[in-house]
Design a protein around this motif. Sequence first.
Motif, PDB file in Angstrom:
ATOM      1  N   GLY A 169       0.795  -1.211   0.000  1.00 55.61           N
ATOM      2  CA  GLY A 169       0.000   0.000   0.000  1.00 55.61           C
ATOM      3  C   GLY A 169       0.835   1.271   0.000  1.00 55.61           C
ATOM      4  N   ARG A 170       0.143   2.383  -0.108  1.00 53.72           N
ATOM      5  CA  ARG A 170       0.807   3.690  -0.185  1.00 53.72           C
ATOM      6  C   ARG A 170       1.657   3.965   1.041  1.00 53.72           C
ATOM      7  NH1 ARG A 170       0.685   8.734  -2.412  1.00 53.72           N
ATOM      8  NH2 ARG A 170       0.699  10.518  -1.033  1.00 53.72           N
ATOM      9  N   PHE A 171       1.171   3.547   2.225  1.00 53.26           N
ATOM     10  CA  PHE A 171       1.919   3.806   3.447  1.00 53.26           C
ATOM     11  C   PHE A 171       2.542   2.526   4.013  1.00 53.26           C
ATOM     12  CE2 PHE A 171      -1.199   7.302   3.332  1.00 53.26           C
ATOM     13  CZ  PHE A 171      -0.319   8.367   3.355  1.00 53.26           C
ATOM     14  N   GLY A 172       2.641   1.494   3.189  1.00 48.33           N
ATOM     15  CA  GLY A 172       3.360   0.294   3.583  1.00 48.33           C
ATOM     16  C   GLY A 172       4.862   0.546   3.588  1.00 48.33           C
ATOM     17  N   ARG A 173       5.616  -0.499   3.897  1.00 50.29           N
ATOM     18  CA  ARG A 173       7.070  -0.352   4.024  1.00 50.29           C
ATOM     19  C   ARG A 173       7.679   0.311   2.796  1.00 50.29           C
ATOM     20  NH1 ARG A 173      10.787  -3.845   6.904  1.00 50.29           N
ATOM     21  NH2 ARG A 173       9.017  -5.264   7.193  1.00 50.29           N
ATOM     22  N   HIS A 201       9.094   4.289   1.785  1.00 51.84           N
ATOM     23  CA  HIS A 201      10.430   4.573   1.261  1.00 51.84           C
ATOM     24  C   HIS A 201      10.354   5.632   0.158  1.00 51.84           C
ATOM     25  CE1 HIS A 201      12.022   0.330   2.560  1.00 51.84           C
ATOM     26  NE2 HIS A 201      11.699   1.105   3.577  1.00 51.84           N
ATOM     27  N   ILE A 202       9.388   5.489  -0.721  1.00 49.71           N
ATOM     28  CA  ILE A 202       9.249   6.445  -1.832  1.00 49.71           C
ATOM     29  C   ILE A 202       8.827   7.815  -1.318  1.00 49.71           C
ATOM     30  CG2 ILE A 202       7.974   6.957  -3.935  1.00 49.71           C
ATOM     31  CD1 ILE A 202       7.745   3.921  -4.376  1.00 49.71           C
ATOM     32  N   GLU A 210      11.046  11.431  -1.242  1.00 47.76           N
ATOM     33  CA  GLU A 210      10.571  12.698  -1.788  1.00 47.76           C
ATOM     34  C   GLU A 210      10.657  13.808  -0.748  1.00 47.76           C
ATOM     35  OE1 GLU A 210       6.649  11.749  -3.059  1.00 47.76           O
ATOM     36  OE2 GLU A 210       7.299  10.749  -4.915  1.00 47.76           O
ATOM     37  N   MET A 211      10.331  13.492   0.506  1.00 34.79           N
ATOM     38  CA  MET A 211      10.461  14.475   1.585  1.00 34.79           C
ATOM     39  C   MET A 211      11.919  14.885   1.782  1.00 34.79           C
ATOM     40  SD  MET A 211       7.909  13.159   4.609  1.00 34.79           S
ATOM     41  CE  MET A 211       8.591  14.384   5.734  1.00 34.79           C
ATOM     42  N   ASP A 270       7.982   3.410  11.372  1.00 37.11           N
ATOM     43  CA  ASP A 270       9.304   3.971  11.130  1.00 37.11           C
ATOM     44  C   ASP A 270       9.743   3.706   9.692  1.00 37.11           C
ATOM     45  OD1 ASP A 270       9.540   4.957  13.729  1.00 37.11           O
ATOM     46  OD2 ASP A 270      10.284   3.028  14.476  1.00 37.11           O
ATOM     47  N   THR A 271      10.929   4.203   9.333  1.00 34.26           N
ATOM     48  CA  THR A 271      11.394   4.127   7.946  1.00 34.26           C
ATOM     49  C   THR A 271      11.631   2.701   7.478  1.00 34.26           C
ATOM     50  OG1 THR A 271      13.660   4.433   8.744  1.00 34.26           O
ATOM     51  CG2 THR A 271      12.488   6.393   7.968  1.00 34.26           C
ATOM     52  N   HIS A 272      12.194   1.866   8.353  1.00 35.78           N
ATOM     53  CA  HIS A 272      12.620   0.513   7.969  1.00 35.78           C
ATOM     54  C   HIS A 272      13.523   0.571   6.739  1.00 35.78           C
ATOM     55  CE1 HIS A 272      10.269  -1.270  11.056  1.00 35.78           C
ATOM     56  NE2 HIS A 272       9.097  -0.953  10.525  1.00 35.78           N
ATOM     57  N   ASN A 273      14.407   1.532   6.739  1.00 35.89           N
ATOM     58  CA  ASN A 273      15.424   1.681   5.707  1.00 35.89           C
ATOM     59  C   ASN A 273      16.496   2.588   6.292  1.00 35.89           C
ATOM     60  OD1 ASN A 273      16.963   2.838   3.502  1.00 35.89           O
ATOM     61  ND2 ASN A 273      15.421   2.023   2.100  1.00 35.89           N
TER      62      ASN A 273
END
Length: 418
Positions: free
Chosen positions: A286-290, A294-295, A299-300, A320-323
Amino acid sequence: MAYAATAGGVNIAAPAAPGVLALQRALVWLVGASGAIVFIEPSPYEIVTLLATVTFFATGLRLRLVLMPLVLLLVLLNVGYTISAIPLFEQSEVVSWIATSWYMAVTVVFFAMVTSEDTAARLDMLRRGLVVGAMIASLAAIAGYFNLVPGGHDLFTLYERARGTFKDPNVLGAFLILPALFALQSVVSDKLAKASRNVIAFGIMSLAILLAFSRAAWGGLVLTSAFMLLLMVLTSRTNAQRSRIIIMAIVAMVLGLALIAVLLSFDSIAEMFKQRASFDQSYDEGRFGRFGRHILGAEMALDLPFGIGPLQFHRFFPEDTHNSYLNAFMSGGWMSGVCYPALVFTTVVMGFRHIFVRVPWQRAYLAVFSAFVGTVGESFVIDTDHWRHFWMMLGAMWGMIAAAQAYRARAGEDASSA
């Protein structure tokens, strides 16, 4: 041990007394063993590492010039974190996060300096300590998962996943990979008695990794083992060594598959395995999945030179980011966002360049490098930037590379004078 800095490295000025040398090596072992017990704060690892740092500096540890780029990148990385955190200093958890980041940087430099001298012996002691610590953590995880000790299930598991002496099952699985690789090396290359003991150790650690139900740890163990065994085959000196490694690797794989088949005969394990092995987890999609995060986070980051500060990502997104690479940009702005991947991937590139350097500690080098590369890859899908063992491996990589350069230089001098 005293050293004098030169443009090409560091020349040994005087050897350490036998008692001092024994103390230093014992502390390296203790640091490795204590790294597996981190479910309390401050953890034994922090206390032992601080004690070892003070003791090593008191007995003559010196910084090599070749390690200065490492120090510079670590300082810039944490300066970026600190600047971004200034507006958030009223939050105690942010201050703690910054302090931990600086502390991790100190441990990197410590391990780099320690492993750059007396390298083979100290790496062997670190290996022994890590294996002992891993066995403690693994046995605790297994005992907790199967309710083998009173109260152990609540203490050593989380969400029906084994966590052992760690706070998080994912970190337990990640930590066990390097000790498991050390054990696997012994299985495929040592004499029968030692190899047999390490078959048991590797089996216990692999079982704990399986019961942690961490997809990253499962994949990490398989991929890093295959990568390390490939490097061992490529760097073997004889065809007999290559043949043994290949044969023993096949035997180990068959035994591993048999163990998994037996474990999956238990309904509870099979159900959890099926659930965790799925690639369509709700928190990934989804849009707010892991991966969606990331994407959006990238962009932020392009519009925020100073980031948003540590531990703030969850204010904008569900998790959290998980990256770790994205987290560096978000937590420390462009300065940290550039320095963190520069530090990590510079280490990887230098690591590949030293794979075939014939040094007495080459076997340990291949294990550490394989585990480090695995964690670097894992950092794309999970936050590894405060994992103690990650920074330990990073420092050890720089120390081994520095020692290899000095070793080659001395070998060249000896050849020219012969």
